[in-house]
Structures are given as C-alpha cells and as structure tokens.
Design a protein around this motif. Structure first.
Motif, short mmCIF file in Angstrom:
data_model
loop_
_atom_site.label_atom_id
_atom_site.label_comp_id
_atom_site.label_asym_id
_atom_site.label_seq_id
_atom_site.Cartn_x
_atom_site.Cartn_y
_atom_site.Cartn_z
N ALA A 192 50.75 89.63 16.38
CA ALA A 192 49.65 89.75 15.41
C ALA A 192 48.62 88.66 15.61
N GLU A 193 49.07 87.46 15.92
CA GLU A 193 48.14 86.35 16.13
C GLU A 193 47.30 86.56 17.37
N GLN A 194 47.93 87.11 18.40
CA GLN A 194 47.19 87.35 19.65
C GLN A 194 46.02 88.32 19.42
N LYS A 195 46.19 89.21 18.49
CA LYS A 195 45.13 90.19 18.20
C LYS A 195 43.89 89.51 17.64
N GLY A 196 44.07 88.40 16.95
CA GLY A 196 42.92 87.66 16.39
C GLY A 196 42.74 87.96 14.92
N ASP A 197 42.35 86.92 14.18
CA ASP A 197 42.25 87.03 12.73
C ASP A 197 41.27 88.10 12.26
N TYR A 198 40.22 88.35 13.06
CA TYR A 198 39.19 89.29 12.60
C TYR A 198 39.27 90.64 13.31
N SER A 199 40.44 90.92 13.89
CA SER A 199 40.57 92.20 14.60
C SER A 199 40.69 93.37 13.63
N SER A 200 40.98 93.07 12.37
CA SER A 200 41.06 94.12 11.35
C SER A 200 40.74 93.46 10.02
N ALA A 201 40.64 94.27 8.97
CA ALA A 201 40.26 93.72 7.66
C ALA A 201 41.39 92.93 7.00
N TYR A 202 42.61 93.03 7.48
CA TYR A 202 43.69 92.24 6.88
C TYR A 202 43.46 90.77 7.25
N ALA A 203 43.26 89.97 6.25
CA ALA A 203 42.75 88.60 6.48
C ALA A 203 43.83 87.57 6.79
N TRP A 204 45.08 87.90 6.55
CA TRP A 204 46.10 86.84 6.55
C TRP A 204 47.12 86.99 7.68
N ARG A 205 46.74 87.64 8.78
CA ARG A 205 47.74 87.94 9.82
C ARG A 205 48.37 86.68 10.41
N SER A 206 47.60 85.58 10.51
CA SER A 206 48.22 84.39 11.09
C SER A 206 48.49 83.32 10.03
N THR A 207 48.14 83.59 8.78
CA THR A 207 48.25 82.58 7.72
C THR A 207 49.59 82.66 7.00
N ASN A 208 49.96 83.87 6.63
CA ASN A 208 51.12 84.05 5.75
C ASN A 208 52.41 84.06 6.57
N ARG A 209 52.98 82.88 6.72
CA ARG A 209 54.22 82.78 7.51
C ARG A 209 55.39 83.41 6.78
N PHE A 210 55.40 83.27 5.46
CA PHE A 210 56.48 83.83 4.64
C PHE A 210 55.85 84.64 3.50
N ASN A 211 56.34 85.85 3.27
CA ASN A 211 55.91 86.64 2.11
C ASN A 211 57.07 86.74 1.14
N THR A 212 56.77 86.53 -0.14
CA THR A 212 57.84 86.48 -1.14
C THR A 212 57.45 87.34 -2.34
N VAL A 213 58.45 87.91 -2.99
CA VAL A 213 58.20 88.72 -4.19
C VAL A 213 59.29 88.46 -5.22
N ALA A 214 58.87 88.28 -6.47
CA ALA A 214 59.81 88.22 -7.60
C ALA A 214 59.71 89.53 -8.35
N ILE A 215 60.82 90.23 -8.47
CA ILE A 215 60.82 91.55 -9.11
C ILE A 215 61.72 91.54 -10.34
N ALA A 216 61.12 91.66 -11.51
CA ALA A 216 61.88 91.85 -12.76
C ALA A 216 62.07 93.35 -12.93
N TRP A 217 63.32 93.79 -12.95
CA TRP A 217 63.65 95.23 -12.88
C TRP A 217 64.48 95.56 -14.12
N TYR A 218 63.99 96.46 -14.96
CA TYR A 218 64.63 96.70 -16.27
C TYR A 218 64.16 98.06 -16.79
N THR A 219 64.67 98.47 -17.95
CA THR A 219 64.25 99.76 -18.49
C THR A 219 63.57 99.63 -19.86
N ASP A 220 63.92 98.58 -20.59
CA ASP A 220 63.48 98.47 -21.98
C ASP A 220 62.07 97.85 -22.05
N GLU A 221 61.14 98.66 -22.54
CA GLU A 221 59.74 98.24 -22.62
C GLU A 221 59.56 96.91 -23.37
#
Ligand SMILES: Cc1cc2nc3c(=O)[nH]c(=O)nc-3n(C[C@H](O)[C@H](O)[C@H](O)COP(=O)(O)OP(=O)(O)OC[C@H]3O[C@@H](n4cnc5c(N)ncnc54)[C@H](O)[C@@H]3O)c2cc1C
Length: 486
Positions: free
Chosen positions: A387-416
């Motif tokens: 992805a880095e070899q392609k170059g940062d501006y090769s597409s509109a996705y801006a973070w191809r060489s920046t975001n080394r780690f992607n993380t998500v916190a997911i609260a998963w439940y049923t009760d509103e």
C-alpha cells in the motif's frame, strides 16, 4: 495528489436514461421501468432496513431490490423526480451513524446483483455491485485463484471497497481499492459511466476511499491471482494468552515488523455464558505456500516473538482460502445493537491496553454478561508494504501509510436502555486510544468510524479536492448518507 484540472478534465462516457415527467411519485415513476426480476417493497408505515446493527437503524418508505443496471438507473432517476433521498446497500454492515433517511426515502438494495465472472486466465474478475465477500471468495477458490477481499464473509465486496478495503493479504497485493481495474457506476443523475485509470480517472480516484459520496457501483473489474489448489490457502488460527501477558504481547505486536505475507489481530472478548470470563486472543495470519511442514515452520518463525510468550492455547494451522474467514463468522451475526467506535494508532501503548482491558472487564461485570457479553475490543495490523509503494495520493483513501494499527470498541447488546452506557464506554476507549496513538491527527478509517469524526479525520487533506469533485459529479449532494463531504 492529482491536480483538479487533470482529474476533472477527462471526458464522461455517459449513457443517458429516459426521463419521466417531474412531480410523479416514486412508486408510479419506478414500477413501469423495473425489470421483471426486480422487486419494489413499499409500505405506508415505515420499512425497517435489515442491517448488521440495529443501533440508529433507519426506516424508509421503499426498498428496491434491483436486478439490472437499468433498475439502478431508474431508481435513482425516480427518486430524484419524486424529491426523495436514496441510499445504496449491499452487505448492510455499515455501522456509522451518519444516516438521515426518512419514511419516504429509498434504499436501493444491490444484493441480487451478485454475479461473479472470471476471465479465462483467472487474472481478472467482474464482480456484481451486491456480491458479498463469501460469494467472491468461494467463486475464487472454485476457480483456483484468489481475490483481495475484506476478512468477514458477510461484508459487501463493493461496500468495503468504497472505503478502502483492508484485507489479510494486503501486504502482498494492497487494499481492495488497489485491486480495482474499473468501476461501472450510476451517478447521482442516473447516468451510467465507467471509471478507471484511463476513463473518468478523477471519479476512479475519488471512489477508491470516498465512494459512498459519488455513485453506485453496479459492477467492477478486479484483479485476481491464479493459485493452484494445493497452495490456495493460508496459515491462520487463534492463540490464547493469560491476561497477565497483555503488556508483553502488546509490546511484541508493536515491535513486530510485518513482512508482506503477515497480518496480526488481537481481541478482548469472553468465554460466554454463564461466567463471561474475559479472554485475550491473538490471531496471526501468514499467506503461506501450502499445507507443508516447511510452510508452517516459515509462518511460525515469522511470529516467533509472539510464540515466545507462551500462549495457553494454539489453533494455528494451514487453512483453505475459502475457509480462512470462518473464524470471524460470529462477528457477522446481524441484528442487536452494536455501538462501534473506531480509531487508528501509529503505536500500541501497553499501559493504555491494560487500562482498556480493565475497563472491558468492568463493563461486563457492571452491566451483566447476559446483557453485554458479546461486546469486544479488536485490533488489526496489516503489512503496509504494498500500500505504501502505491503512494499516499494514489487514491482518495488518505491514511494508507499512516494508520499502522486500526482498533474498534464494540458495545454489543439488545436493550435500548443501555444506549447511553454503551456509548459512554466505547467512546471512552476511543479517547484512550487517541491519547496515546502517536499520530498527528485522529485519522480514522472511514469504514471503522463512528460518525462523529471531522471530515479531516476521515478524508485527511483530500477534503478540498474531494469537495470539488463532488460539486462536479453530484452537485445536488444526492449521495449524502455516508460521511457526506458537504
Ligand atoms: C462484521 C464486519 C466485518 C468487517 N470486516 C472488514 C474487513 O475485514 N475489512 C474492511 O476493510 N472492513 C471491514 N468491515 C467494515 C466494512 O468495510 C464496512 O462496514 C462496509 O461499509 C460494509 O459494506 P457493506 O456493503 O457490507 O454495507 P452496506 O451498509 O450495505 O454499505 C456500506 C456503505 O457502502 C455503500 N455501498 C454498498 N454497496 C455499494 C455499491 N455497490 N456501490 C456504491 N456504494 C455502495 C453504501 O451506500 C454505504 O455507504 C467490517 C464490518 C463488519 C460489520
């Protein structure tokens, strides 16, 4: 970054649509135009659109299950004439909260446009706009080839591609957007165009990272990689570590150099009922050459620093390509409320991860495993080599060489009634990540974002050029549901 002059100056190859009189209702405009296989679902009361999460679910007046390119064109054109909003759906997994669809609006569901056709050489594949990762992976495996896809079977292939498309095999082959040869796109006007590096190259650039703002992909040509059956797979599995190893494992992952065949993930999850005992699980991946002793040894050697920390359990093994995603099936379960806050990091801070583990266990204990027990924390790290070899501006996705780690916190439940608690916990985890991310900004992968991020957090310094392209391709801001640029 491409200059605006160079990208907008390319000629459109437009196929016109037949107009209907202005002022007609959506239904009366569309019905006579739909193909036989298409289906229009309407209701006086709202129709709930099935999605991965019921949190901030939206109602709509119409769902069009389209079957042909002309169905998509007609749906867009009739929505425009009726003055109602529309939105394209394929896998239904987007969890962002940026929707504003209402009871008169239209969901254009592409799931039936899921055809998949390989060329004779199995180096290219034409993918329907509604195909899922499972369908694409199965078809590739049956044809002794591979296609770069997202890692979960339920995800819409084009839905993921609109944002970038992280894939376990991206170290060798790049993001899904790096594997697109061309898109066939229905624009906001209902016109249909092709977009590639040589035709409407500005649209092709914008749709690879900000696709949801520009059009509906009815089909795409993607690259494929012929692979003999005996080698068509990868080494993957789960390692369970005791919780006292969190700092050491986090540190080892942070220090691991991911070569192009490698990816690694870790999770805070739990063992389920009745105790919901927290589990710390690490999932390494290696694009290995086959089910041989040598290939397994090569994979294990690549992750030696992780194995040295002595996991309590180890299920890693060579796995056929069409089964590699099986381990993430439980993540694909639809329904329930899932409040998901994503962040990116340039480094993993062991102290932060210890604090997040403590908060995760407290969240389970305080709210009850039976209520929030499916909640989880996830971290993904991919080799960014290609992805880095392609170059940062090769597409509109801006973070191809920046975001080394992607993380998500997911609260998963049923009760509103847990909405506020869920938001409070998951957003706090995101705050903790951001505080120690080592990044200059809160750069966030659009497909993992919550919906409250700034445009710069999502699109980086591509915002001005994307807004200019938007004013050209969608001047009335019809594609305005998913991280809208205006
Ligand atoms: C269980 C799960 C696993 C995931 N795994 C990964 C992963 O491995 N890698 C990764 O990068 N992301 C992953 N994601 C994030 C995923 O990429 C996004 O949720 C993506 O938006 C889902 O696309 P979809 O088609 O399934 O969802 P939808 O809700 O149908 O669509 C999402 C967005 O894409 C647009 N869209 C969908 N189809 C088209 C089309 N044909 N043309 C134009 N626009 C379209 C929609 O309008 C919407 O804006 C995962 C998400 C979930 C819930």
């Amino acid at each position: 970054m491409p200059s605006l002059v160079s990208v907008v100056g390319l000629a459109l190859a437009i196929v016109p649509v037949i107009a209907s009189p202005a002022g007609t209702s959506f239904e009366s405009c569309l019905r006579p135009k739909l193909s036989k296989a298409a289906k229009l679902i309407t209701a006086q009361s709202d129709v709930i659109v099935p999605r991965w999460t019921e949190y901030k679910e939206f109602s709509t007046g119409h769902i069009v299950n389209v079957s042909t390119e002309a169905d998509v064109q007609a749906s867009v054109q009739c929505a425009n004439q009726a003055g109602v909003q529309f939105f394209a759906q394929s896998g239904g997994n987007a969890w962002a909260t940026t929707w504003s669809l209402g009871e008169n609006d239209v969901v254009i569901n592409l799931r039936h446009m899921n055809s998949i056709e390989f060329n004779m050489e199995r180096t290219l594949v034409k993918v329907g706009g509604g195909a899922t990762v499972a369908e694409l992976t199965d078809a590739a495996y049956a044809n002794n080839t591979q296609v770069v896809t997202a890692n979960c079977n339920c995800v819409g292939a084009m839905g993921a591609t609109m944002g970038a498309g992280y894939s376990r095999m991206m170290g060798e082959r790049g993001f899904m957007i790096d594997n697109i040869v061309s898109f066939r796109v229905v624009l906001a006007s209902g016109e249909i165009v092709d977009a590639s590096s040589t035709t409407n190259a500005d649209l092709w650039w914008a749709m690879r990272g900000a696709g949801g703002n520009f059009g509906i992909v009815v089909s795409s040509i993607m690259k494929a990689y012929p692979t003999p059956a005996a080698q068509n797979g990868a080494w993957v599995g789960n390692l369970i570590f005791s919780e006292d190893k969190i700092e050491n494992v986090v540190s080892a992952v942070n220090n691991l150099t991911l070569t192009s065949k490698m990816a690694i993930f870790f999770y805070f999850a739990n063992g389920g009922a009745p105790d919901y005992t927290p589990v710390f699980m690490v999932t390494p991946f290696y694009l290995s050459g086959g089910n041989t002793t040598a290939a397994t040894a090569e994979a294990r050697k690549a992750f030696a620093s992780i194995f040295d920390l002595a996991p309590e359990a180890d299920t890693t093994t060579w796995t056929p390509y069409n089964e590699v995603n099986a381990g993430s099936e439980s993540f694909c379960v639809t329904g329930n409320r899932k409040v998901s806050y994503g962040a990116a990091q340039g480094q993993l801070d062991p102290t932060t991860w210890r604090a997040i583990y403590t908060d995760y266990t407290n969240f389970l204990t305080e709210n009850g495993g039976d209520n929030v027990g499916s909640s989880l924390i996830l971290m993904e790290a991919y080799s960014l080599q290609f992805a880095e070899q392609k170059g940062d501006y090769s597409s509109a996705y801006a973070w191809r060489s920046t975001n080394r780690f992607n993380t998500v916190a997911i609260a998963w439940y049923t009760d509103e009634s847990l909405d506020e608690t869920a938001n409070s916990w998951a957003s706090q985890v995101r705050d903790d990540w951001r505080a120690t991310s080592g990044l200059k900004s809160n750069s966030t992968y659009i497909n993992f974002a919550f919906g409250d991020e700034s445009l710069e957090d999502i699109y980086g310094d591509n915002v001005p050029i994307l807004q200019s392209l938007k004013s050209y391709y969608d001047p009335q801001n019809k594609f305005n549901q998913f991280f809208p640029l205006v």
